[in-house]
Motif scaffolding. Sequence first.
Motif, PDB file in Angstrom:
ATOM      1  N   UNK A 179      43.721 -49.095  10.709  1.00  0.00           N
ATOM      2  CA  UNK A 179      45.108 -49.521  10.603  1.00  0.00           C
ATOM      3  C   UNK A 179      45.395 -49.813   9.123  1.00  0.00           C
ATOM      4  N   UNK A 180      46.317 -49.050   8.564  1.00  0.00           N
ATOM      5  CA  UNK A 180      46.651 -49.205   7.142  1.00  0.00           C
ATOM      6  C   UNK A 180      47.688 -50.294   6.957  1.00  0.00           C
ATOM      7  N   UNK A 181      47.445 -51.212   6.019  1.00  0.00           N
ATOM      8  CA  UNK A 181      48.392 -52.312   5.793  1.00  0.00           C
ATOM      9  C   UNK A 181      49.752 -51.812   5.311  1.00  0.00           C
TER      10      UNK A 181
ATOM     11  N   UNK B 262      44.300 -42.801  12.153  1.00  0.00           N
ATOM     12  CA  UNK B 262      44.849 -43.701  11.139  1.00  0.00           C
ATOM     13  C   UNK B 262      46.292 -44.016  11.521  1.00  0.00           C
ATOM     14  N   UNK B 263      46.597 -45.314  11.604  1.00  0.00           N
ATOM     15  CA  UNK B 263      47.924 -45.752  12.031  1.00  0.00           C
ATOM     16  C   UNK B 263      48.431 -46.795  11.046  1.00  0.00           C
ATOM     17  N   UNK B 264      49.709 -46.738  10.782  1.00  0.00           N
ATOM     18  CA  UNK B 264      50.296 -47.756   9.915  1.00  0.00           C
ATOM     19  C   UNK B 264      50.410 -49.086  10.655  1.00  0.00           C
TER      20      UNK B 264
ATOM     21  N   UNK C 247      47.464 -53.916  14.141  1.00  0.00           N
ATOM     22  CA  UNK C 247      47.199 -54.781  12.998  1.00  0.00           C
ATOM     23  C   UNK C 247      45.903 -54.348  12.300  1.00  0.00           C
ATOM     24  N   UNK C 248      45.765 -54.657  11.010  1.00  0.00           N
ATOM     25  CA  UNK C 248      44.521 -54.300  10.303  1.00  0.00           C
ATOM     26  C   UNK C 248      43.271 -54.823  11.005  1.00  0.00           C
ATOM     27  N   UNK C 249      43.373 -55.971  11.649  1.00  0.00           N
ATOM     28  CA  UNK C 249      42.244 -56.533  12.390  1.00  0.00           C
ATOM     29  C   UNK C 249      41.844 -55.717  13.606  1.00  0.00           C
ATOM     30  N   UNK C 250      42.686 -54.766  14.008  1.00  0.00           N
ATOM     31  CA  UNK C 250      42.354 -53.876  15.122  1.00  0.00           C
ATOM     32  C   UNK C 250      41.473 -52.718  14.675  1.00  0.00           C
ATOM     33  N   UNK C 251      41.286 -52.584  13.367  1.00  0.00           N
ATOM     34  CA  UNK C 251      40.448 -51.498  12.845  1.00  0.00           C
ATOM     35  C   UNK C 251      39.027 -51.670  13.375  1.00  0.00           C
TER      36      UNK C 251
END
Lengths: 115, 112
Positions: free
Chosen positions: B110-112, B12-14, B81-85
Amino acid sequence: GAVVSQHPSWVICKSGTSVKIECRSLDFQATTMFWYRQFPKQSLMLMATSNEGSKATYEQGVEKDKFLINHASLTLSTLTVTSAHPEDSSFYICSAQRGTGETQYFGPGTRLLVL
Amino acid sequence: QQQVKQSPQSLIVQKGGISIINCAYENTAFDYFPWYQQFPGKGPALLIAIRPDVSEKKEGRFTISFNKSAKQFSLHIMDSQPGDSATYFCAASTRSNYQLIWGAGTKLIIKP
């Protein structure tokens, strides 16, 4: 370039019936195509490798009489799941390769549910 | 010896941070190391790949670092980016054997 399609994208069938999945390389000729199976939250498991015009090579533990593979042309390979059972329910993915050792390009996958 | 070990299992990454996924291998004959990105219900898509004659390859926000002596390679996603999730898989193969040996996968959020 390097687009691979699969059809159908999902299929539901009754136990005992056979299901055919098509894999096509749309903009290149694929000397080799691969068939994978993927269970939820797991990595891809190679089932078999097929070269155009020759018999497929199956991985250990994969029943060749149950999973029939035909690589009729340089752009089309088919996987037929014969006499499907609920345990055959899975996500089936194909990939295609222009030449030996080159990049594998994957199809979008086919979700099979056997009732 | 044919295994490719991938870690972590989940990450999990910001948003805006750097995502790092690592892979290690034993077979010194491997000479092709691709990374694939897979979204739920979709097939894997090639993200970036490297051969052992270079130590780093960069494409946009994605970088592969390759350490031949340590038999390790890693994927770095800059400005995540969240789209990288998605789930990311490393793999390895040799020129003589086209079969890809896959890592177990890393689920990246990826947390928004």
